[in-house]
Design an enzyme around this catalytic site. Structure first.
Site, PDB file in Angstrom:
ATOM      1  N   LYS A 115      42.802  38.450  25.865  1.00  0.00           N
ATOM      2  CA  LYS A 115      42.203  37.165  25.668  1.00  0.00           C
ATOM      3  C   LYS A 115      42.591  36.376  24.559  1.00  0.00           C
ATOM      4  O   LYS A 115      43.094  35.292  24.628  1.00  0.00           O
ATOM      5  CB  LYS A 115      40.637  37.165  25.914  1.00  0.00           C
ATOM      6  CG  LYS A 115      39.856  37.360  27.093  1.00  0.00           C
ATOM      7  CD  LYS A 115      38.528  36.896  27.194  1.00  0.00           C
ATOM      8  CE  LYS A 115      38.207  37.033  28.674  1.00  0.00           C
ATOM      9  NZ  LYS A 115      36.769  36.496  29.133  1.00  0.00           N
ATOM     10  N   LYS A 198      44.017  39.285  37.654  1.00  0.00           N
ATOM     11  CA  LYS A 198      42.621  39.121  38.087  1.00  0.00           C
ATOM     12  C   LYS A 198      42.207  37.403  38.412  1.00  0.00           C
ATOM     13  O   LYS A 198      42.645  36.479  37.545  1.00  0.00           O
ATOM     14  CB  LYS A 198      41.963  39.511  36.730  1.00  0.00           C
ATOM     15  CG  LYS A 198      40.386  39.630  37.269  1.00  0.00           C
ATOM     16  CD  LYS A 198      39.552  40.105  35.596  1.00  0.00           C
ATOM     17  CE  LYS A 198      38.846  38.990  35.007  1.00  0.00           C
ATOM     18  NZ  LYS A 198      37.534  38.889  34.608  1.00  0.00           N
ATOM     19  N   LYS A 201      37.893  32.628  36.098  1.00  0.00           N
ATOM     20  CA  LYS A 201      37.271  31.202  35.949  1.00  0.00           C
ATOM     21  C   LYS A 201      38.344  30.364  35.099  1.00  0.00           C
ATOM     22  O   LYS A 201      38.417  29.264  35.395  1.00  0.00           O
ATOM     23  CB  LYS A 201      36.093  31.034  35.351  1.00  0.00           C
ATOM     24  CG  LYS A 201      34.963  31.819  36.010  1.00  0.00           C
ATOM     25  CD  LYS A 201      33.612  31.397  35.059  1.00  0.00           C
ATOM     26  CE  LYS A 201      32.640  32.590  35.286  1.00  0.00           C
ATOM     27  NZ  LYS A 201      32.500  33.849  34.373  1.00  0.00           N
TER      28      LYS A 201
HETATM   29  N1  AQP Z   1      38.417  39.076  39.513  1.00  0.00           N
HETATM   30  C1  AQP Z   1      37.030  39.774  39.472  1.00  0.00           C
HETATM   31  N2  AQP Z   1      36.857  40.612  40.550  1.00  0.00           N
HETATM   32  C2  AQP Z   1      35.894  41.546  40.206  1.00  0.00           C
HETATM   33  N3  AQP Z   1      34.943  41.415  39.571  1.00  0.00           N
HETATM   34  C3  AQP Z   1      34.872  40.126  38.717  1.00  0.00           C
HETATM   35  N4  AQP Z   1      34.336  39.896  37.469  1.00  0.00           N
HETATM   36  C4  AQP Z   1      34.757  38.630  36.986  1.00  0.00           C
HETATM   37  N5  AQP Z   1      36.023  38.489  37.640  1.00  0.00           N
HETATM   38  C5  AQP Z   1      36.271  39.564  38.762  1.00  0.00           C
HETATM   39  C6  AQP Z   1      32.767  40.357  37.428  1.00  0.00           C
HETATM   40  O1  AQP Z   1      31.842  39.230  37.293  1.00  0.00           O
HETATM   41  C7  AQP Z   1      30.745  39.373  36.445  1.00  0.00           C
HETATM   42  C8  AQP Z   1      30.756  38.433  35.584  1.00  0.00           C
HETATM   43  O2  AQP Z   1      31.834  38.027  34.770  1.00  0.00           O
HETATM   44  P1  AQP Z   1      31.844  37.173  33.688  1.00  0.00           P
HETATM   45  O3  AQP Z   1      31.191  35.811  33.869  1.00  0.00           O
HETATM   46  O4  AQP Z   1      31.386  37.923  32.482  1.00  0.00           O
HETATM   47  O5  AQP Z   1      33.338  36.775  33.415  1.00  0.00           O
HETATM   48  P2  AQP Z   1      34.518  37.512  33.203  1.00  0.00           P
HETATM   49  O6  AQP Z   1      34.528  39.019  33.405  1.00  0.00           O
HETATM   50  O7  AQP Z   1      35.189  37.223  32.023  1.00  0.00           O
HETATM   51  O8  AQP Z   1      35.810  36.715  34.163  1.00  0.00           O
HETATM   52  P3  AQP Z   1      35.918  35.324  34.678  1.00  0.00           P
HETATM   53  O9  AQP Z   1      34.795  35.258  35.739  1.00  0.00           O
HETATM   54  O10 AQP Z   1      37.157  35.277  35.371  1.00  0.00           O
HETATM   55  O11 AQP Z   1      35.731  34.394  33.521  1.00  0.00           O
HETATM   56  P4  AQP Z   1      36.831  34.170  32.368  1.00  0.00           P
HETATM   57  O12 AQP Z   1      38.106  33.612  33.145  1.00  0.00           O
HETATM   58  O13 AQP Z   1      36.135  33.029  31.485  1.00  0.00           O
HETATM   59  O14 AQP Z   1      37.276  35.351  31.558  1.00  0.00           O
HETATM   60  C9  AQP Z   1      31.248  40.705  35.790  1.00  0.00           C
HETATM   61  O15 AQP Z   1      30.630  41.921  36.224  1.00  0.00           O
HETATM   62  C10 AQP Z   1      32.954  40.946  36.079  1.00  0.00           C
HETATM   63  O16 AQP Z   1      33.148  42.368  35.939  1.00  0.00           O
END
Ligand code: AQP
Length: 335
Positions: A115, A198, A201
């Site tokens: 990140k 991956k 968001k």
């Molecule tokens: N691509 C993914 N595939 C499977 N699981 C996923 N998770 C996130 N992306 C994937 C799972 O969703 C839960 C919540 O995630 P989060 O809100 O903590 O966000 P994150 O893991 O940082 O990923 P995001 O949603 O893509 O957000 P950004 O872009 O802000 O980093 C977790 O259990 C995660 O494993």
């Protein structure tokens, strides 16, 4: 103090529009876990602000994650759904854990490196110490199990190390050593534009992800435009593993339909992407449309969402407060 044996904590950040990765990798699993475990599902807004969040939309995004939990099938009467920043014990325990965790442990966290990228001097201190807050989220409820996507496995290891070190340093058995629950085939849903990244968001391209707020038309368009390779679909798992975009779309199909990848390959092996994509789009619409429409209904009923969060807050504080009090007593603070 009562020691739970089957208690789950998991969180989702209100940092953007929830996508299919969040649903298949996390929320769909929460729905099945609620039958067997006492569950604490947290909207982790303190984690979200480790990167910039627009104050005009953060509250709405927090309610939207709550609505997504409920619309996906999490029963708010049976489970505790609450907002992290409304439970001050999380941040207080996180400070105590900042004094337990070692710099070397945090320096090894790959998510921080991903990140922060080349910009590590300019990112927030919060982004670096994110895993100690996550440890506090889990251990303030003495959670025994944590459903995590592949990306969070390393953070959970660190939580276990913190619990172990605290227990050893203070000769106590206060904190459990929580176990990961890695469920389903969709542990890592990939971007629709690039099978090596991956689904996320924060990806700048809307076409990289299917969002829980997407209309049926949007879903169909995104799947139609999803990146593929020029060959027909493979008919066996070994060939599939060599083709990241095909693997991603087949994995999404299998997770949405709750059938094995082998079964999907039996049905679609050697077929063209075009016919498979049409069936995948129909399947995605049929599974996601009821969730989206329920989310929209809930988002128009703010008092209901806020009531759910208020009752979740009361239950969460009732568990968290005595654990923090005990922790402070063990450390030797004046009460
Ligand atoms: N691509 C993914 N595939 C499977 N699981 C996923 N998770 C996130 N992306 C994937 C799972 O969703 C839960 C919540 O995630 P989060 O809100 O903590 O966000 P994150 O893991 O940082 O990923 P995001 O949603 O893509 O957000 P950004 O872009 O802000 O980093 C977790 O259990 C995660 O494993």
């Amino acid at each position: 103090m009562e020691k739970p044996t089957k208690r789950i904590l998991s969180g989702v950040q209100p940092s953007g529009d929830l996508h299919l990765g969040n649903y298949l990798g996390a929320i769909k699993n929460f729905v099945s876990l609620q039958k067997e475990y006492e569950c604490f599902f947290c909207v982790v807004d303190l984690h979200a602000i480790t990167v910039w969040q627009d104050p005009k939309v953060l509250a709405n995004k927090t309610r939207e994650v709550t609505a997504a939990f409920i619309a996906s099938g999490i029963d708010p009467k049976k489970n505790n759904i609450f907002v992290q920043s409304q439970i001050p014990q999380h941040a207080q325990l996180a400070w105590l854990f900042n004094c337990i965790a070692r710099m070397g442990w945090l320096n090894r966290m790959t998510q921080f490196k991903d990140k922060a990228g080349k910009n590590s001097e300019n990112v927030s201190v919060g982004l670096f110490s994110y895993p100690t807050l996550m440890a506090a989220d889990i251990l303030i409820y003495l959670a025994t199990h944590v459903p995590v996507g592949e990306d969070q496995k390393q953070h959970l290891e660190l939580t276990r190390d913190i619990a172990q070190k605290f227990n050893n340093d203070f000769e106590t058995d206060l904190f459990p050593i929580p176990e990961p629950l890695i469920l389903g085939d969709a542990k890592r849903v990939m971007s629709l534009r690039d099978g090596s990244k991956k689904m996320s968001k924060s990806d700048p391209s809307d076409y990289s992800r299917i969002m829980l707020t997407d209309s049926a038309e949007n879903i169909i368009q995104k799947i139609k435009k999803a990146k593929t390779d020029p060959y027909p679909l493979p008919d066996n798992i070994n060939d599939l593993k060599l083709r990241p975009e095909a693997l991603n779309l087949i994995t999404i199909f299998s997770a949405l339909e709750s059938i094995s990848i082998d079964k999907v390959l039996q049905n679609y092996g050697a077929k063209e992407f075009s016919s498979f994509k049409k069936d995948l789009a129909d399947l995605a619409v049929s599974k996601l449309e009821p969730i989206t429409s329920e989310m929209n209904k809930l988002m128009n009923d703010t008092p209901f969402i806020d009531d759910v969060l208020q009752s979740g807050k009361n239950n969460a504080i009732a568990v968290a407060e005595p654990v923090l009090r005990k922790t402070k007593e063990i450390i030797g603070f004046l009460s």
